[in-house]
Design a protein around this motif. Structure first.
Motif, short mmCIF file in Angstrom:
data_model
loop_
_atom_site.label_atom_id
_atom_site.label_comp_id
_atom_site.label_asym_id
_atom_site.label_seq_id
_atom_site.Cartn_x
_atom_site.Cartn_y
_atom_site.Cartn_z
N ALA A 218 0.72 -1.21 -0.06
CA ALA A 218 -0.04 0.07 -0.01
C ALA A 218 0.98 1.23 -0.17
O ALA A 218 0.33 2.43 -0.41
CB ALA A 218 -0.96 0.13 1.09
N ARG A 219 2.29 1.12 0.34
CA ARG A 219 3.05 2.53 0.42
C ARG A 219 3.79 2.56 -0.77
O ARG A 219 4.27 3.67 -0.98
CB ARG A 219 4.29 2.25 1.41
N GLU A 220 3.55 1.75 -1.74
CA GLU A 220 4.31 1.99 -3.12
C GLU A 220 3.42 3.18 -3.78
O GLU A 220 2.13 3.35 -3.52
CB GLU A 220 3.92 0.84 -4.09
N ALA A 221 4.07 3.78 -4.66
CA ALA A 221 3.36 4.90 -5.64
C ALA A 221 2.17 3.94 -6.39
O ALA A 221 2.24 2.88 -6.73
CB ALA A 221 4.44 5.31 -6.41
N PRO A 222 1.19 4.92 -6.81
CA PRO A 222 -0.20 4.23 -7.39
C PRO A 222 0.32 3.60 -8.79
O PRO A 222 -0.03 2.58 -8.86
CB PRO A 222 -0.92 5.40 -7.35
N GLY A 223 1.20 4.31 -9.35
CA GLY A 223 1.63 3.76 -10.85
C GLY A 223 2.42 2.23 -10.60
O GLY A 223 2.42 1.57 -11.53
N ALA A 224 3.33 2.29 -9.50
CA ALA A 224 4.03 1.12 -9.53
C ALA A 224 3.09 0.09 -9.02
O ALA A 224 3.64 -1.13 -9.72
CB ALA A 224 4.89 1.35 -8.30
N THR A 225 2.35 -0.22 -8.45
CA THR A 225 1.42 -1.33 -8.07
C THR A 225 0.68 -1.59 -9.42
O THR A 225 0.62 -2.79 -9.74
CB THR A 225 0.26 -0.87 -7.04
N LEU A 226 0.28 -0.83 -10.13
CA LEU A 226 -0.38 -1.23 -11.48
C LEU A 226 0.67 -1.75 -12.46
O LEU A 226 0.31 -2.80 -13.32
CB LEU A 226 -1.09 0.04 -12.13
N GLU A 227 1.71 -1.21 -12.45
CA GLU A 227 3.03 -1.71 -13.44
C GLU A 227 3.33 -3.06 -12.90
O GLU A 227 3.44 -3.81 -13.86
CB GLU A 227 3.99 -0.69 -13.43
N ARG A 228 3.38 -3.26 -11.71
CA ARG A 228 3.74 -4.65 -11.24
C ARG A 228 2.53 -5.68 -11.48
O ARG A 228 2.88 -6.84 -12.01
CB ARG A 228 3.87 -4.80 -9.75
N LEU A 229 1.45 -5.02 -11.53
CA LEU A 229 0.22 -6.17 -11.94
C LEU A 229 0.30 -6.46 -13.28
O LEU A 229 0.22 -7.56 -13.84
CB LEU A 229 -0.95 -5.25 -11.56
N LEU A 230 0.54 -5.27 -14.28
CA LEU A 230 0.50 -5.59 -15.62
C LEU A 230 1.69 -6.48 -15.91
O LEU A 230 1.72 -7.11 -16.97
CB LEU A 230 0.75 -4.25 -16.35
N GLU A 231 2.98 -6.40 -15.51
CA GLU A 231 4.14 -7.11 -15.80
C GLU A 231 3.72 -8.66 -15.43
O GLU A 231 4.04 -9.60 -15.97
CB GLU A 231 5.37 -6.68 -14.85
N ALA A 232 2.87 -8.87 -14.12
CA ALA A 232 2.49 -10.22 -13.58
C ALA A 232 1.60 -10.74 -14.87
O ALA A 232 1.61 -11.94 -15.11
CB ALA A 232 1.73 -9.99 -12.41
N ALA A 233 0.62 -10.15 -15.36
CA ALA A 233 -0.28 -10.46 -16.27
C ALA A 233 0.51 -11.03 -17.71
O ALA A 233 0.19 -11.78 -18.06
CB ALA A 233 -1.15 -9.53 -16.60
N GLU A 234 1.39 -10.07 -17.85
CA GLU A 234 2.27 -10.44 -19.05
C GLU A 234 2.95 -11.61 -19.06
O GLU A 234 3.02 -12.47 -19.97
CB GLU A 234 3.13 -9.13 -19.55
N HIS A 235 3.49 -11.78 -17.98
CA HIS A 235 4.38 -12.99 -17.40
C HIS A 235 3.53 -14.05 -17.63
O HIS A 235 3.81 -15.13 -18.24
CB HIS A 235 5.17 -12.86 -15.91
N HIS A 236 2.17 -14.04 -17.05
CA HIS A 236 1.16 -15.08 -17.04
C HIS A 236 1.13 -15.67 -18.52
O HIS A 236 0.79 -16.76 -18.87
CB HIS A 236 0.01 -14.84 -16.13
#
Length: 148
Positions: free
Chosen positions: A12-30
């Motif tokens: 929750a302490r991450e920058a808002p864009g960083a969380t979304l970026e990590r989710l997108l990377e995980a989706a691409e990896h999947h």
């Protein structure tokens, strides 16, 4: 190697864009893992199958019906051996297949076709001769389904 999507922890302490970026990377990896898995499955079974997860040597796939699932289970040794050639799946040792039906569930019962006027007449006649009140009501209700 990127962290496995199942091990992705949101902070929750991450920058808002960083969380979304990590989710997108995980989706691409999947998605990339799914493409590699689907190429290892025989073509006639790959349609409708989806990559669900890969954790601790267990690869989980979903199949659209029980026939596809059974065929995948029968060919799991070939699929596992082919996937072990990929560095990301070198520790693969078990294939799990779950049935996940696709699309809408089948519709309910279709309405009964109307009966002929002759059958309706016979049902009303039989209803008049019966002594059981419940049976009489059922026969009369059936007789009302006659074609005009």
């Amino acid at each position: 190697m990127k962290p496995h999507p199942s091990r992705l922890r949101l902070n929750a302490r991450e920058a808002p864009g960083a969380t979304l970026e990590r989710l997108l990377e995980a989706a691409e990896h999947h998605q990339a893992l799914e493409q590699r898995v689907l190429t290892a499955i025989p073509a006639e079974l790959a349609s409708g199958c989806r990559f669900v997860a890969y954790r601790d040597g267990d690869l989980t796939l979903s199949a659209p019906n029980s026939v596809h699932a059974s065929q995948l289970r029968l060919r799991q040794r070939d699929v596992v051996n082919e996937l072990r050639q990929d560095p990301d799946f070198r520790h693969l040792w078990r294939l799990k297949v779950r049935v996940v039906p696709q699309g809408k569930p089948p519709a309910g019962l279709s309405p009964a076709p109307p009966i002929s006027t002759e059958n309706a007449r016979l049902l009303m006649e039989e209803a008049g001769h019966t002594k059981d009140e419940d049976l009489r009501q059922v026969l009369e209700r059936l007789a009302r389904h006659a074609r005009d």
